[in-house]
Design an enzyme around this catalytic site. Sequence first.
Site, PDB file in Angstrom:
ATOM      1  N   ASP A 106      -3.041   1.922  -6.024  1.00  0.00           N
ATOM      2  CA  ASP A 106      -1.765   1.733  -5.548  1.00  0.00           C
ATOM      3  C   ASP A 106      -1.784   0.501  -4.613  1.00  0.00           C
ATOM      4  O   ASP A 106      -0.572   0.290  -4.216  1.00  0.00           O
ATOM      5  CB  ASP A 106      -1.315   2.923  -4.840  1.00  0.00           C
ATOM      6  CG  ASP A 106      -2.234   3.383  -3.708  1.00  0.00           C
ATOM      7  OD1 ASP A 106      -3.625   3.388  -3.812  1.00  0.00           O
ATOM      8  OD2 ASP A 106      -1.858   3.218  -2.324  1.00  0.00           O
ATOM      9  N   GLU A 107      -2.825  -0.223  -4.310  1.00  0.00           N
ATOM     10  CA  GLU A 107      -2.646  -1.205  -3.130  1.00  0.00           C
ATOM     11  C   GLU A 107      -3.283  -2.337  -3.632  1.00  0.00           C
ATOM     12  O   GLU A 107      -3.961  -2.514  -4.593  1.00  0.00           O
ATOM     13  CB  GLU A 107      -3.669  -0.612  -2.116  1.00  0.00           C
ATOM     14  CG  GLU A 107      -3.956  -1.582  -1.113  1.00  0.00           C
ATOM     15  CD  GLU A 107      -5.219  -1.287  -0.068  1.00  0.00           C
ATOM     16  OE1 GLU A 107      -5.477  -1.758   0.893  1.00  0.00           O
ATOM     17  OE2 GLU A 107      -5.812  -0.241  -0.551  1.00  0.00           O
ATOM     18  N   ASP A 123       0.956  -1.189   0.025  1.00  0.00           N
ATOM     19  CA  ASP A 123       0.066   0.227  -0.007  1.00  0.00           C
ATOM     20  C   ASP A 123       0.810   1.220  -0.138  1.00  0.00           C
ATOM     21  O   ASP A 123       1.450   1.608   0.865  1.00  0.00           O
ATOM     22  CB  ASP A 123      -0.652   0.022   1.342  1.00  0.00           C
ATOM     23  CG  ASP A 123      -1.800   1.054   1.345  1.00  0.00           C
ATOM     24  OD1 ASP A 123      -2.148   1.691   0.355  1.00  0.00           O
ATOM     25  OD2 ASP A 123      -2.399   1.421   2.325  1.00  0.00           O
TER      26      ASP A 123
END
Length: 368
Positions: A117-118, A22
Amino acid sequence: MTVVGSAAARVNAPARKIIHCDCDCFYASVEMRDDPSLRGRPLAVGGRPDQRGVIATCNYEARRYGIHSAMATAQAMKLCPDLLVIPPAMEKYRVASTQIMDIYRDYTDLVEPLSLDEAYLDVSNSPHCKGSATLIAQEIRRRIFETVGITASAGVAPNKFVAKIASDWNKPDGLFLVRPEEVDAFVAALPVKKLHGVGKVTAAKMNSLGLKTCADLRGWSLQKLQEHFGSFGARLHDLCRGIDYREVSPERERKSVSTEETFTPDVPDLPGCLALLPDLYEHLLGRIKRNGAEKFINKLFVKIKFADFQQTTVECVGYAPHLPSYARLMEIGWQRASRPVRLLGVGVRLGETENVEQLSLFDEHTTH
């Protein structure tokens, strides 16, 4: 017979190496990367306060004032008058996201994105870094910093639930490992508010019942948990023991976009619910735009959880968010129980293509 949650169940659980990665304050980090003068001052990415905007993300300087994602921008400005709010630059974030996901997939095909993004990564069979999940996570974080110019945090654990909690343990720019033999003690000490699905209201209810940690939850039988928390009780029974059998699903496809909020105290009646609808609606519009989902909408839905934890969902055909339609759905849903409400949610269902077939006007579902 194996009892769910027993020591035997933990022994028989699949042995996996899961990484949860993350990036730290993703949107804000990209903005600070591109304009270093933004560093060190309270910064948020989000909508304008005069247009009922909400915060998409903020940096750690802003978080010290109590600002967080999904907060109304106007409220954030009251907490920090010096807060700099800049509009999202989605194309820039998508470019960074592509770079990040490409790095993840260099180590395994089993990548399950949760956002731009995770992601979860299953590296159980990865040949990289001599098969060490910890070394893989370290290398991924280093490559994200060198390639994208932002920091990322990671959690390494035998399952998704523990990995996700671990990734938050040493934020920002941190790594935390929970070995299989450490899961039991690690989870036992967790506050109940750390459990996925436990919001402020549920956590307060648990605390009032003497349930402050997962160790406390383990003292309750499955039946007792279900009596107090409905169908969620079975999930609590597993989570407080660190049990999570979910696989990392690379083909995971977004089926819906939604937003919801739990209210304290309960919303007393239908007019009260309808008064809260515009804010939920505006927040939903922002999420739909951020996910690029506008062209794939084929249904609208409202979710209501009543004070007794009964939950109902009402849906209708719709190809764009429509406030009057949500008001009608909310009215139908509320009339099913006609009692105070603890949670309201609005959302859209997504089709696989831009062309969707007409469905019946109202498809209704109720769960208890």
